[in-house]
Design a protein around this motif. Structure first.
Motif, PDB file in Angstrom:
ATOM      1  N   LYS A  79       0.833  -1.204   0.000  1.00 53.37           N
ATOM      2  CA  LYS A  79       0.000   0.000   0.000  1.00 53.37           C
ATOM      3  C   LYS A  79       0.868   1.254   0.000  1.00 53.37           C
ATOM      4  CE  LYS A  79      -3.901   2.179   2.244  1.00 53.37           C
ATOM      5  NZ  LYS A  79      -4.853   2.152   3.336  1.00 53.37           N
ATOM      6  N   GLN A  80       1.950   1.245   0.764  1.00 52.00           N
ATOM      7  CA  GLN A  80       2.851   2.390   0.818  1.00 52.00           C
ATOM      8  C   GLN A  80       3.503   2.626  -0.546  1.00 52.00           C
ATOM      9  OE1 GLN A  80       6.022   1.985   3.658  1.00 52.00           O
ATOM     10  NE2 GLN A  80       6.647   4.112   3.465  1.00 52.00           N
ATOM     11  N   THR A  81       3.948   1.569  -1.198  1.00 53.00           N
ATOM     12  CA  THR A  81       4.576   1.684  -2.517  1.00 53.00           C
ATOM     13  C   THR A  81       3.589   2.229  -3.539  1.00 53.00           C
ATOM     14  OG1 THR A  81       6.072  -0.152  -2.044  1.00 53.00           O
ATOM     15  CG2 THR A  81       5.745   0.406  -4.353  1.00 53.00           C
ATOM     16  N   TRP A  82       2.390   1.678  -3.538  1.00 47.67           N
ATOM     17  CA  TRP A  82       1.392   2.127  -4.514  1.00 47.67           C
ATOM     18  C   TRP A  82       0.978   3.573  -4.244  1.00 47.67           C
ATOM     19  CZ3 TRP A  82      -2.561  -1.168  -7.411  1.00 47.67           C
ATOM     20  CH2 TRP A  82      -1.927  -2.259  -8.006  1.00 47.67           C
ATOM     21  N   THR A  83       0.868   3.959  -2.984  1.00 46.15           N
ATOM     22  CA  THR A  83       0.525   5.346  -2.653  1.00 46.15           C
ATOM     23  C   THR A  83       1.616   6.277  -3.159  1.00 46.15           C
ATOM     24  OG1 THR A  83      -0.731   4.646  -0.722  1.00 46.15           O
ATOM     25  CG2 THR A  83      -0.009   6.934  -0.755  1.00 46.15           C
ATOM     26  N   TRP A  84       2.849   5.884  -2.988  1.00 48.87           N
ATOM     27  CA  TRP A  84       3.981   6.665  -3.462  1.00 48.87           C
ATOM     28  C   TRP A  84       3.908   6.851  -4.981  1.00 48.87           C
ATOM     29  CZ3 TRP A  84       7.584   9.757  -1.625  1.00 48.87           C
ATOM     30  CH2 TRP A  84       8.694  10.051  -2.398  1.00 48.87           C
ATOM     31  N   GLU A  85       3.440   5.821  -5.695  1.00 54.33           N
ATOM     32  CA  GLU A  85       3.309   5.873  -7.159  1.00 54.33           C
ATOM     33  C   GLU A  85       2.019   6.564  -7.602  1.00 54.33           C
ATOM     34  OE1 GLU A  85       3.522   1.783  -8.332  1.00 54.33           O
ATOM     35  OE2 GLU A  85       5.664   1.635  -7.915  1.00 54.33           O
ATOM     36  N   GLY A  86       1.166   6.952  -6.646  1.00 52.68           N
ATOM     37  CA  GLY A  86      -0.087   7.606  -6.982  1.00 52.68           C
ATOM     38  C   GLY A  86      -1.176   6.649  -7.427  1.00 52.68           C
ATOM     39  N   ARG A  87      -1.065   5.403  -7.014  1.00 56.04           N
ATOM     40  CA  ARG A  87      -2.041   4.381  -7.377  1.00 56.04           C
ATOM     41  C   ARG A  87      -2.827   3.962  -6.146  1.00 56.04           C
ATOM     42  NH1 ARG A  87       1.486  -0.079 -10.165  1.00 56.04           N
ATOM     43  NH2 ARG A  87      -0.512  -0.905 -10.811  1.00 56.04           N
ATOM     44  N   GLN A  88      -4.008   3.364  -6.391  1.00 55.46           N
ATOM     45  CA  GLN A  88      -4.853   2.901  -5.292  1.00 55.46           C
ATOM     46  C   GLN A  88      -5.011   1.385  -5.401  1.00 55.46           C
ATOM     47  OE1 GLN A  88      -8.804   4.495  -5.322  1.00 55.46           O
ATOM     48  NE2 GLN A  88      -9.246   3.778  -3.274  1.00 55.46           N
ATOM     49  N   VAL A  89      -4.849   0.694  -4.278  1.00 50.61           N
ATOM     50  CA  VAL A  89      -4.994  -0.762  -4.246  1.00 50.61           C
ATOM     51  C   VAL A  89      -6.471  -1.102  -4.057  1.00 50.61           C
ATOM     52  CG1 VAL A  89      -4.319  -2.896  -3.090  1.00 50.61           C
ATOM     53  CG2 VAL A  89      -2.700  -1.002  -3.211  1.00 50.61           C
ATOM     54  N   GLY A  90      -7.000  -1.964  -4.942  1.00 55.23           N
ATOM     55  CA  GLY A  90      -8.390  -2.388  -4.840  1.00 55.23           C
ATOM     56  C   GLY A  90      -8.535  -3.696  -4.094  1.00 55.23           C
ATOM     57  N   ARG A  91      -7.643  -4.654  -4.378  1.00 53.36           N
ATOM     58  CA  ARG A  91      -7.639  -5.933  -3.659  1.00 53.36           C
ATOM     59  C   ARG A  91      -6.278  -6.587  -3.825  1.00 53.36           C
ATOM     60  NH1 ARG A  91      -8.929 -10.741  -6.915  1.00 53.36           N
ATOM     61  NH2 ARG A  91      -9.283 -10.051  -9.035  1.00 53.36           N
ATOM     62  N   ILE A  92      -5.973  -7.538  -2.946  1.00 53.98           N
ATOM     63  CA  ILE A  92      -4.671  -8.204  -2.941  1.00 53.98           C
ATOM     64  C   ILE A  92      -4.877  -9.700  -2.769  1.00 53.98           C
ATOM     65  CG2 ILE A  92      -2.462  -8.440  -1.712  1.00 53.98           C
ATOM     66  CD1 ILE A  92      -2.834  -5.548  -0.740  1.00 53.98           C
ATOM     67  N   GLU A  93      -4.061 -10.486  -3.470  1.00 46.77           N
ATOM     68  CA  GLU A  93      -4.005 -11.935  -3.275  1.00 46.77           C
ATOM     69  C   GLU A  93      -2.573 -12.288  -2.897  1.00 46.77           C
ATOM     70  OE1 GLU A  93      -5.387 -14.056  -6.712  1.00 46.77           O
ATOM     71  OE2 GLU A  93      -7.182 -12.815  -6.875  1.00 46.77           O
TER      72      GLU A  93
END
Length: 77
Positions: free
Chosen positions: A30-44
């Protein structure tokens, strides 16, 4: 596989992984994606021998676009 909600994100994780490790992986992703300006919808999170596969998906985007009046008349004919 069990599905849980962590930090507001649905996470399907291999039941052989400790909860602390799952929480750490989710936080880092989540931290990496936030840094890239992306939002996580779900994770497997899947264990495959000595490897852990971490699959992350962005939330789907839905848009409603109204048809022009002339296009909608032609569709009904």
């Amino acid at each position: 596989m069990c599905t849980i909600i962590i930090q507001g994100i649905p996470v399907a994780a291999d039941s052989s992984l400790p909860q602390e490790q799952i929480n750490q992986l989710v936080s880092e992703l989540k931290q990496t994606w936030t840094w890239e300006g992306r939002q996580v919808g779900r994770i497997e999170i899947i264990c495959a021998g000595p490897m852990i596969h971490l699959l992350a998906y962005e939330p789907p985007v839905f848009q409603r676009i109204p048809l022009k009046h002339s296009e909608s008349k032609g569709a009904n004919q």
